[in-house]
Design a protein around this motif. Sequence first.
Motif, PDB file in Angstrom:
ATOM      1  N   SER A  16      19.471  27.746  21.227  1.00 24.49           N
ATOM      2  CA  SER A  16      18.828  27.595  22.562  1.00 24.49           C
ATOM      3  C   SER A  16      18.434  28.988  23.040  1.00 24.49           C
ATOM      4  CB  SER A  16      19.801  26.959  23.553  1.00 24.49           C
ATOM      5  OG  SER A  16      21.095  26.885  23.015  1.00 24.49           O
ATOM      6  N   ARG A  48      14.467  28.493  16.266  1.00 26.76           N
ATOM      7  CA  ARG A  48      14.921  27.379  17.111  1.00 26.76           C
ATOM      8  C   ARG A  48      14.916  26.110  16.260  1.00 26.76           C
ATOM      9  NH1 ARG A  48      12.792  24.096  21.745  1.00 26.76           N
ATOM     10  NH2 ARG A  48      10.673  24.281  20.958  1.00 26.76           N
ATOM     11  N   GLU A 102      21.105  22.229  24.222  1.00 27.27           N
ATOM     12  CA  GLU A 102      21.165  22.818  22.869  1.00 27.27           C
ATOM     13  C   GLU A 102      19.761  22.814  22.261  1.00 27.27           C
ATOM     14  OE1 GLU A 102      23.791  21.167  19.937  1.00 27.27           O
ATOM     15  OE2 GLU A 102      25.499  21.580  21.270  1.00 27.27           O
ATOM     16  N   GLY A 103      19.385  23.906  21.695  1.00 27.92           N
ATOM     17  CA  GLY A 103      18.106  23.959  20.981  1.00 27.92           C
ATOM     18  C   GLY A 103      16.901  23.994  21.911  1.00 27.92           C
ATOM     19  N   ASN A 106      18.545  25.493  15.463  1.00 29.64           N
ATOM     20  CA  ASN A 106      18.849  24.813  16.720  1.00 29.64           C
ATOM     21  C   ASN A 106      19.416  25.776  17.772  1.00 29.64           C
ATOM     22  OD1 ASN A 106      18.761  22.600  18.273  1.00 29.64           O
ATOM     23  ND2 ASN A 106      20.844  21.927  17.810  1.00 29.64           N
TER      24      ASN A 106
END
Lengths: 333, 326, 326, 323
Positions: free
Chosen positions: D211, D205, D40-41, D209
């Motif tokens: 990806s 991003r 994630e992120g 957050n």
Amino acid sequence: MRNSESSKQVLLEVRNLQAGYEVKKGFVGAVDDVSFCLHKGEFLGIAGESGCGKSTLAFAIMNLLRDNARIRSGEIDFQGRLVSALSGEGFNKIRWVNLSMVFQSAMNALNPVLKVGEQLCDAIHAHRSISAQKAKERAQQMLQLVDIGPERYDSYPHQLSGGMKQRVMIAMALVLEPQLVIMDEPTTALDVVVQRTIIEKIQELQQQLDFSVIFITHDLSLLVEISDRLAIMYAGKIIEEGPAQDVFSHPLHPYTHGLMNAFPSLSGPIRRMGGIEGKPPDLLDPPKGCRFFPRCSQVMDRCANTYPPEILFEGDHRVACHLYEGKGDMQNG
Amino acid sequence: MKYLFRKLSLLAFALFVAVTLNFFIPRMMPGDPATELVDKMQGIPPEALESIKVAFGLKTDDPMIVQYFKYLGNIFKGDLGISLSRFPTPVSTVLALAIPWTLGLIGLSTVLSFFIGTVVGIAVAWNRNKRAASWTVGVFIFIRSFPYFWLGLLLIYLLGFRFEVFPVGGSFSPYVQRPSWDFFVSVLYHGFLPALTIVVSSMGTWILTMRNNMINVLAEDYITVALAKGLSLKRIKTLYAAKNAILPSITGFAMSLGFVVGGGLLTEMVFGYPGVGLMLFQAVQAKDYPLMQAIFLFISTAVLAANFLADLAVLVLDPRARDGGR
Amino acid sequence: MMLGDLWKLFLENKKALAGLLILLFFVGVALFAPWIAPYDPRGNKLVDQEVLEESRGRKQTVERTQLDEFTEERIYDQTFTTRTKETTVKFPLKSPPTSKHLLGTTHSGQDIFSQVVWGTRVSLSVGLVTGLFTTLVALTLALSAGYFGGRVDEVISLFTNVFLVIPSLPLMIVIAAYITVRGVVPIILILGLTSWPWPTRLLRSQVLSLKNRDFVRVAASLGEKPGFIIFREILPNMISLVMASFFQSTMAAIIGEATLEFIGLGNVSVVSWGTLLYWAQTNGALLSGAWWWFLPPGICIALIGTSFALMNFAIDEISNPKLRKR
Amino acid sequence: MADRFILELKEVSKHFPVRSFRRFGQVVHAMDEVSFRLKEGEVLALVGESGSGKTTTASIIARLYPQTSGKFVFEGKEIDPGRSGKRNLAYRKKVQMIFQDPFSSLNPTHTIFQILSRPYVIHGDAAGKKGLRSRVQVLLESVGLEPPAQFIDKFPHELSGGQRQRVNIARTFSVEPLVILADEPTSMLDVSIRMSIMNMMLEYRETRNVSTVYITHDLAGARYMSDRIAVMYAGMIMEIGPTEHVIGQAFHPYTKLLRSAAPAPEKGLKRQKLVTHGDIPSLIDPPSGCRFHPRCPFKMEECSKRIPDWKEVDAGHFARCFL
């Protein structure tokens, strides 16, 4: 400087060149009062973003402006002769013999229905009356020079890869051993690795045949590395020019500074970089003063209404910007 | 060679469809034409009746499919049935009379018109800004929209009646015996007007297509390179520009052959030129269905064959086609 | 190319304007035919009546009945005579153009000018309807073949190529010969069913190129409904080509209709340019040098054809900048 | 960052049938045994030359077409390849793609308002549909197109390349996606505008957050943008790992070749020559074993025999090479 300083004999000089396109609403001045000179055996890089007039400049020097494009004023000297004044036929004699060109899209710069070798011989027969056999040998010799096997003489363009096609174009440009080769974005359409092999081949051939090069591209990082001198163009004008490393390490014009700061590097710390906001002016009626003032971070009121004079610094590094007025070493105004 | 293989299979399939169409058209049409045939049948001997019955589904006892295959069998055997209007001669012999004239007239003038059209197209594109060029284009836009047969009428009237320059009708004068020099001259003399009609009315299409192709090609990079190399304008015009521009023209020519041949048949009708076109017209008037369908088959086959020749020409001129499809 | 600026561009372009004006002229003639045409296109004489005097004769009782005390009912005859002067002006037969008959008269005395004017109505409407019909058929086939691809595309493009190669005119003649009911509707059907391949192929290649453009892939990845993608993403970009192929098909239809009628496969009693030419041909207009009989319909067809060709040409120039005159 | 993986590819391959008569039945090996995870992120860069399979990888994740073999896990659930290409709105909302060419990714016949309101209409709830105009204006401001009124009713051809790419990004972020697949978003743009677009993606991003899979052929650009880099060649991943490691201590010969070929102005003229030859291999019958062996200066006998298995060069840094 690659070869010795003393061989500073001037090969090409462009003085106050004005060229552009006739459109319904008026004249688009793609190249506006551009002057520079190129020495024998020198590698001059011309960088600029899309629409800054760099290709028009190349076509103007080669006297290849077609349809509604034309040179409005200014002079071009080649080996001391005023070539810009030559008529069509007159220029035809020196074109490709003394100065030749490599075009951007290798994809369709070669005639798809003619064998590659024949297209090379075309160039030879156009300017030299020699036997077909000799021309073929010369063509195969040139293909050899750019690492393409002579057996490729009879293949057609669609049977070659992008990299090979561009090498054929280089061979074609060098077949009559010209003194100057202008390259308009020759490697833009190619992959990184193939691009590097082409660049190395150009440098190697320049060593061997001692021709000078004008290399035009928007890829500044590539240009800084391979050229002796660097000219930055913006909205039809050269705003800064000087030795490549000099212009790279301490750029003078805010636009050059912005550009140098706008491409990430492979080594060194990763720091947040800023782009340059806004977009280039419309060349149909460009702003009065310095053309970069709407996007310039250090804009002064003078910038908006008077075009800055050209200020020369030592090491032949010049810039057109009001910031440096009165500071230059040799004020040539 | 793959390019050829693909083209051949397409043309074979097209012929197959033409034959099938030929089989089904009489059956599908309202008002079954076959019944009309029956009253015309009285005077025809039984065995001749057989192939006509098969051809027109009169033998209703065996199912459609069997009829269809019998029909195909006949076609291969060359037995296309008996011509009703020119009873009892079989259709194939009747057809054989007209074929040479049509091939001569339409075949020759279509090819001629393509060449002249292409050359004019190149010239018009090359000196595009001259007044003459835009005038020629304008005139041919106008001529191209003439209905074929009407141009024929016009020429007959002007050169046939008003100024008595050319004979009208027929393909040679009856006073001349067959294989002799003046027979040949008389054939040319008679064939001139119809040929002129075909050439003039179809030339416009080729001029405009070639002009567009040339203008597109002239904007390509390899033309600028050729100019930069200082090649002679003539060489650029032919080897660089025309050679590339003619490729789409030939494919276009192949594709519109069906249309152009149609025009030629019409011209025969108007001029009374004894080719397949006139025969088709007479067959339609006389409701001579077997002859009519045989003519349709012949025309389709001829057009398909011409199409194949055009594809061959593309193969010769375009190296990319040789390497397997563009 | 949005409709708005397409319209503006259309008017700026000299060629398009000329084409449009010619078309509007003919549409006007078709709409106002009754007022423009001096006489009834089929009538061959002019009858005008003038009532001189009217008189009533004696009453003669036929029956008298007494319904009730107060009402009586009587039935009687009365003669009623009017004296009218009727002057019939018989049109001359096959007369050359005169002040009263601008384009002369036919062999049976009908006024040719009126026939041409009334003929515009049928010819133009058949052309436009067929053009629309063909373009819609082609567009549906092209969209489904181009967008769905795979099996659908293979089948459609196979048949398109086949019918493109088979000559359309002989096919038309054969079909028309079988159709017993003559008239405008069968002609529209025949023309439509034999001329759809050309626009289908043209439109399909554009659908294919648009389908692979990023904005269509983005729409798909956003989760757009297929219907939306076809009609809101792909179709609006095809407007100029759809119009071009509509003009093309209409032009072909007008010429096609005239051809079929000229051969006598249309309904000869309908007044149209084609039938006009048919009667001219069968009555030897040519032999007797009656140019005023067969010339005007041909010129009208050619003019309309040119108007469509001009508009077509202008659309080419608008959508393909290279063709634009500098 | 929680170590939750938003998506994972396991040995995913994609082969396209060859559409030519003579080579009937042969396939183009666009992608073979590609495996990687995306946290994630995280920003993962896919670097490679043309024909390396990076765009195919992105298209598989965006479910524009199904993979031929291998597993594709999204948010823990395996995605059924059969239903890809269908509308499945929920998935589309979470994964968005930015295309390379700003000129062909906006429909020339739609105004900017129509383009940017479309996502709300498709994915928006009832509230989403009302007040569209103001929401689109907010979106325009978020990508730096100020004042929005000046852009909202314009057609794409009235905007510059940079502005169009901003509209693209605005459209991508309008549906609040979890994963962005950026297929060379800046390669068609001028240098000056490139940076602002890259910075914008990095900001998203940090703030949302998101990806990102960043696809490029420019190694330096990848270094600026990404946390991890995967180097792809002829449809296979050659080396994958944290950006500084992969660039700083490149292990696989192809990564070294890419690095030495990339322009590096600060080095000036002190450069050794590239030691390589040959061209990118045909993907119809790719070279056996390690696909780079025909061009590899360190080629060993084994290289052409079998595909080298993964070797962990150091923490999280893997390479597929026998060296």
